[in-house]
Design a protein around this motif. Structure first.
Motif, PDB file in Angstrom:
ATOM      1  N   ARG A 108       0.813  -1.213   0.000  1.00 35.93           N
ATOM      2  CA  ARG A 108       0.000   0.000   0.000  1.00 35.93           C
ATOM      3  C   ARG A 108       0.852   1.271   0.000  1.00 35.93           C
ATOM      4  NH1 ARG A 108      -2.973  -3.774  -0.779  1.00 35.93           N
ATOM      5  NH2 ARG A 108      -5.015  -4.147   0.216  1.00 35.93           N
ATOM      6  N   THR A 201      -6.121  -4.845  -7.328  1.00 32.82           N
ATOM      7  CA  THR A 201      -6.795  -3.976  -6.351  1.00 32.82           C
ATOM      8  C   THR A 201      -8.196  -3.581  -6.788  1.00 32.82           C
ATOM      9  OG1 THR A 201      -5.731  -2.032  -7.353  1.00 32.82           O
ATOM     10  CG2 THR A 201      -4.603  -3.075  -5.493  1.00 32.82           C
ATOM     11  N   THR A 202      -8.504  -3.725  -8.075  1.00 32.62           N
ATOM     12  CA  THR A 202      -9.851  -3.383  -8.518  1.00 32.62           C
ATOM     13  C   THR A 202     -10.899  -4.330  -7.922  1.00 32.62           C
ATOM     14  OG1 THR A 202      -9.576  -4.733 -10.519  1.00 32.62           O
ATOM     15  CG2 THR A 202      -8.982  -2.392 -10.656  1.00 32.62           C
ATOM     16  N   ASP A 204     -10.856  -5.362  -4.820  1.00 31.07           N
ATOM     17  CA  ASP A 204     -11.190  -4.754  -3.530  1.00 31.07           C
ATOM     18  C   ASP A 204     -12.158  -3.588  -3.715  1.00 31.07           C
ATOM     19  OD1 ASP A 204      -9.386  -6.570  -2.605  1.00 31.07           O
ATOM     20  OD2 ASP A 204      -7.827  -5.116  -2.110  1.00 31.07           O
ATOM     21  N   GLU A 205     -11.899  -2.773  -4.730  1.00 33.56           N
ATOM     22  CA  GLU A 205     -12.768  -1.628  -4.982  1.00 33.56           C
ATOM     23  C   GLU A 205     -14.174  -2.083  -5.373  1.00 33.56           C
ATOM     24  OE1 GLU A 205     -10.771   0.575  -7.968  1.00 33.56           O
ATOM     25  OE2 GLU A 205      -9.053   1.106  -6.688  1.00 33.56           O
ATOM     26  N   MET A 208     -15.965  -3.214  -2.277  1.00 31.61           N
ATOM     27  CA  MET A 208     -16.389  -2.060  -1.477  1.00 31.61           C
ATOM     28  C   MET A 208     -17.608  -1.398  -2.096  1.00 31.61           C
ATOM     29  SD  MET A 208     -14.302  -1.688   1.191  1.00 31.61           S
ATOM     30  CE  MET A 208     -14.283   0.063   1.617  1.00 31.61           C
ATOM     31  N   ASP A 209     -17.635  -1.294  -3.421  1.00 28.92           N
ATOM     32  CA  ASP A 209     -18.789  -0.700  -4.097  1.00 28.92           C
ATOM     33  C   ASP A 209     -20.056  -1.514  -3.886  1.00 28.92           C
ATOM     34  OD1 ASP A 209     -17.162   1.313  -5.010  1.00 28.92           O
ATOM     35  OD2 ASP A 209     -16.802   0.395  -6.973  1.00 28.92           O
TER      36      ASP A 209
END
Length: 305
Positions: A108, A201-202, A204-205, A208-209
């Motif tokens: 990160r 990482t998309t 994870d995004e 989250m969305d």
């Protein structure tokens, strides 16, 4: 020249590639397989007052399995194996608990800070291994500032009747595990970092969305994808820790030895080379079989994708 033409053509087509591919196999045969076969051979020999101190045939049995029988019946070897496996397992778990957050934090960070932190992770390798162990011996001594600091904290949080002058840390399994965690922690961090860095990482995004909390994202997305790194790091820590010799010898309890100390004593002090070889073979089998099982099922899983 005509006789050399086929050889020249072979070298032009496949020769150099075959040499490059075959070199690691030659290395494994010379420096792993042959020494292992020698150790296996010594493990079924008979201890004798000769040089070297073992013999086959003649006045002695051609194959003697007494050493392996002692491993299964003598409490010394069984206890040493259990102590080694327990200490290595605890060290592996602690390295995972400490190393996973560190590896995740590395992924990160910005590129500049990441390189600095990675350098700090491998910085202990720039100093002597023995020097680092001796440093911990000084820290864990009864009169060291580290011991006195822990003693003051202990006396502060416990009743007066439980107060102590110093905390006994040296010559214990606690000291062995502590030094092994310090020593092998980079071996856990680096495979975890390599595994976590490749994650998308998309995902994870997207999670989250869809309403997942950070804890759910870690549990359902990040952690499952990092299992190969966890297994690789666990093996890199557990296997050498189980056979560790220097750390238990310097900071461990001689009355509760690990298996590396047993092998060393059998070779050097007792000069019972067959017994030492049998213990080494048993330790290798304990380490290799789980690795082979994992590799087999990992290969099947990747092949089914």
């Amino acid at each position: 020249m005509a006789d050399r033409a086929p050889q020249t053509k072979y070298m032009d087509r496949r020769g150099w590639s075959d040499i490059i591919i075959g070199a690691p196999y030659v290395w494994l045969v010379l420096f792993f397989l042959l020494p292992f076969l020698i150790v296996v051979g010594m493990s079924v020999a008979t201890k004798t007052p000769t040089a070297p101190p073992f013999s086959f045939g003649g006045d002695y049995p051609l194959i003697n399995l007494q050493a392996y029988q002692r491993i299964l019946t003598d409490d010394l070897y069984l206890r040493a194996f259990l102590t080694s496996l327990a200490n290595a397992a605890v060290a592996m778990v602690l390295c995972l608990l400490l190393g996973y957050p560190m590896a995740l934090a590395l992924t990160r960070m910005s590129r500049g800070w990441r390189n600095v932190m990675l350098m700090l992770v491998i910085l202990p390798f720039w100093t002597s291994f023995l020097l680092r162990v001796y440093a911990w011996m000084g820290l864990m001594g009864r009169n060291s500032w580290f011991n006195q600091m822990l003693t003051d904290w202990w006396n502060f949080i416990v009743p007066v009747d439980w107060a102590v002058r110093s905390i006994p840390m040296m010559n214990s399994n606690f000291a062995v595990v502590l030094v092994m965690v310090y020593t092998y922690l980079p071996f856990m961090i680096l495979p975890l970092y390599a595994s976590l860095e490749r994650l998308d990482t998309t995902l994870d995004e997207a999670a989250m969305d869809l309403g997942s909390t950070p804890a759910q994202v870690f549990r359902d997305v990040t952690l499952p994808q990092s299992i190969p790194g966890i297994v690789a790091g666990g093996m890199l820590v557990f296997i050498p820790a189980a056979g560790e010799l220097v750390i238990p010898t310097l900071v461990g309890n001689a009355s509760d030895p690990m298996i590396g100390r047993i092998i060393s004593d059998e070779f050097a002090t007792a000069r019972d080379w067959p017994m030492a070889s049998a213990v080494a073979v048993a330790l290798l089998v304990l380490m290799v079989i789980p690795t082979m099982i994992y590799t087999h099922y990992q290969g099947r899983a990747e092949g089914s994708k």
